[in-house]
Enzyme design. Structure first.
Site, short mmCIF file in Angstrom:
data_model
loop_
_atom_site.label_atom_id
_atom_site.label_comp_id
_atom_site.label_asym_id
_atom_site.label_seq_id
_atom_site.Cartn_x
_atom_site.Cartn_y
_atom_site.Cartn_z
N TYR A 142 44.14 72.94 19.07
CA TYR A 142 45.09 73.30 18.31
C TYR A 142 46.48 73.35 19.17
O TYR A 142 46.54 74.78 19.64
CB TYR A 142 44.99 73.85 17.08
CG TYR A 142 46.13 73.89 16.25
CD1 TYR A 142 46.67 72.93 15.56
CD2 TYR A 142 47.28 75.30 15.85
CE1 TYR A 142 47.65 73.00 14.50
CE2 TYR A 142 48.23 74.73 15.14
CZ TYR A 142 48.41 74.18 14.30
OH TYR A 142 49.52 74.36 13.77
N ASP A 237 48.15 75.06 27.14
CA ASP A 237 48.47 75.74 26.08
C ASP A 237 48.19 77.20 25.78
O ASP A 237 46.92 77.58 25.31
CB ASP A 237 48.31 75.36 24.67
CG ASP A 237 48.73 76.20 23.34
OD1 ASP A 237 49.40 76.68 23.30
OD2 ASP A 237 48.55 74.99 22.50
N LYS A 265 53.90 84.25 20.41
CA LYS A 265 54.07 85.23 19.47
C LYS A 265 54.38 86.25 20.36
O LYS A 265 54.44 86.93 20.42
CB LYS A 265 54.21 85.52 18.43
CG LYS A 265 52.93 85.04 18.18
CD LYS A 265 52.42 85.02 16.55
CE LYS A 265 51.44 84.76 15.93
NZ LYS A 265 50.49 83.39 16.64
#
Length: 426
Positions: A142, A237, A265
């Site tokens: 994802y 990623d 984050k």
């Protein structure tokens, strides 16, 4: 006292599904979600006053624990100066210097407001840099909810992708090829057929969105080689893995260097932030240096930069990640021992500070097909029992869990005691 069930009913009036991100809904758990009031260290506290040992950590960034006093102090020190300026600040440069020092493959970096924005922008950059349209992603990985990435495999490995969400144009999905994770032969075959049309490969170097699935030896190396041979861009990623499974991320742990890296984050200490960066020759194509557009008013937000710089500096203490890995190993070994003693088919997999629990008789899980073949009813039963005994795991059989430096030996023992009781009921 207001209960989670009451808050969920109220939230459902004006928020679709009562949540602002689907995994929070507990839909697969057949119960309302738990509403949290606060967090401290290794713990979450719900609105009813219950305490939980937390293994989500806001999906990764709370690597030193919730409400880290140093991170909070850094935010407070900036707070009176304003929330956002829409102008350059020194904090952005400090962050860029720090990221590029820790992750040498990132020679230049651009801040964003989320991991989704980082992956979306990295793919646009790869397409613009190569002049090609097709991208390769992997089933079960994802990379955010942008249109190019909400695509599932077609009926064969090299058929056109199909939208996995309404609202994604079929014409756009045709440019996305979805392959099986940990299948180097499939990657080789794809590039032999259409390698000259592929702009990039984007991959979670350790998959954290079909639970925790590390790369098999040779898989990441194959991605690097075929991209070199065909002039494609390799994108890691590392929104989940960056600074978590090793200081330099998965690329440092597994020794494979991507062209571009996406971060999330954790570089904002848990605040809404992301970043993408990589080779200078590629990054210089981003506006205003080059023609490939990217912009964002909140990119490099000063509060997020203050929090992130403080956190990343704390992670550079020698031995930090070794200790984190040891905590994960202790927990996973203990869980496996107790599952075996109870006769429950279960395995664990981990990489650094990430780990996953799979209810299966397989010896390991390497891809999406194997992950979805695991027993969802067993996970649901285990999750519910653990929640009842004060342990908060990801409310999905397809999400990785995370350890923090705030977890103590006592927290891990509490978790293992809860697991022993949970297994006994299964």
């Amino acid at each position: 006292m207001t209960t989670s069930a009451e808050l969920f009913e109220r939230a459902s009036r004006h928020i679709p599904g009562g949540v602002n991100s689907p995994v929070r809904a507990f839909k697969g758990m057949h119960r309302p979600p738990v509403f949290m009031e606060r967090a401290q260290g290794a713990y979450l506290f719900d609105v009813e006053g219950n305490r939980y040992v937390d293994y989500i950590g806001s999906w990764g960034p709370m690597i030193t624990g919730h409400a880290d006093p140093d991170v909070l102090a850094a935010v407070r020190s900036r707070l009176d100066s304003g929330l956002s300026f829409g102008t350059p600040t020194e904090a952005e440069t400090t962050m860029a210097d720090l990221i590029c020092e820790i992750i040498p493959s990132m020679e230049m970096v651009r801040m964003t407001s989320s991991g989704t924005e980082a992956t979306m922008s990295a793919i646009r950059l790869a397409r613009g840099y190569t002049g090609r349209d097709k991208i390769v992603k992997f089933e079960g990985n994802y990379h955010g909810h942008s249109d190019s990435l909400l695509v599932k495999a077609g009926s064969g490995a090299l058929t056109h992708g199909e939208p996995s969400s309404p609202g994604v144009p079929a014409a756009l999905a045709e440019h996305t090829v979805t392959l099986s994770y940990n299948d180097p032969d499939g990657v080789e075959a794809c590039f032999e057929e259409i390698g000259d049309r592929i702009a990039c490969i984007i991959v979670e170097p350790v998959s954290g969105n079909m639970n925790c699935i590390p790369p098999q030896p040779g898989f990441l190396e194959t991605l690097r080689r075929v991209c070199n041979e065909h002039g494609s861009v390799l994108i890691f990623d590392e929104v989940m893995t960056g600074f978590r499974i090793a200081l330099g991320g998965a690329q440092a742990r597994y020794g494979v260097t991507p062209d571009l890296t996406c971060l999330g984050k954790i570089v904002g200490g848990g605040m809404p932030v992301g970043a993408f960066g990589g080779k200078r020759e590629i990054m210089e194509n981003i506006s205003p240096l080059g023609p490939i557009y990217h912009a964002g008013t909140l990119s490099g937000n000063p509060l997020a930069m203050a929090a992130g710089v403080t956190l990343l500096n704390k992670l550079q203490v020698p031995g930090f990640h070794d200790a984190l890995t040891q905590r994960v190993d202790t927990l996973c070994h203990g869980l496996k021992e107790r599952a075996d003693a109870a006769g429950v088919p279960m395995i664990t997999q981990s990489s650094g500070g990430m780990f996953g629990i799979f209810f299966t008789s397989q010896s390991r899980v390497d891809n999406f097909a194997q992950a979805t073949a695991c027993n969802p009813e067993a996970f649901r039963s285990f999750f519910t029992a653990m929640l009842d005994h004060g342990v908060y795991l990801a409310p999905s059989a397809y999400e990785a869990s995370f350890m923090s430096s705030a977890h103590t030996a006592e927290d891990i023992q509490l978790t293992l005691d809860a697991a022993e009781k949970a297994f006994a009921t299964m």
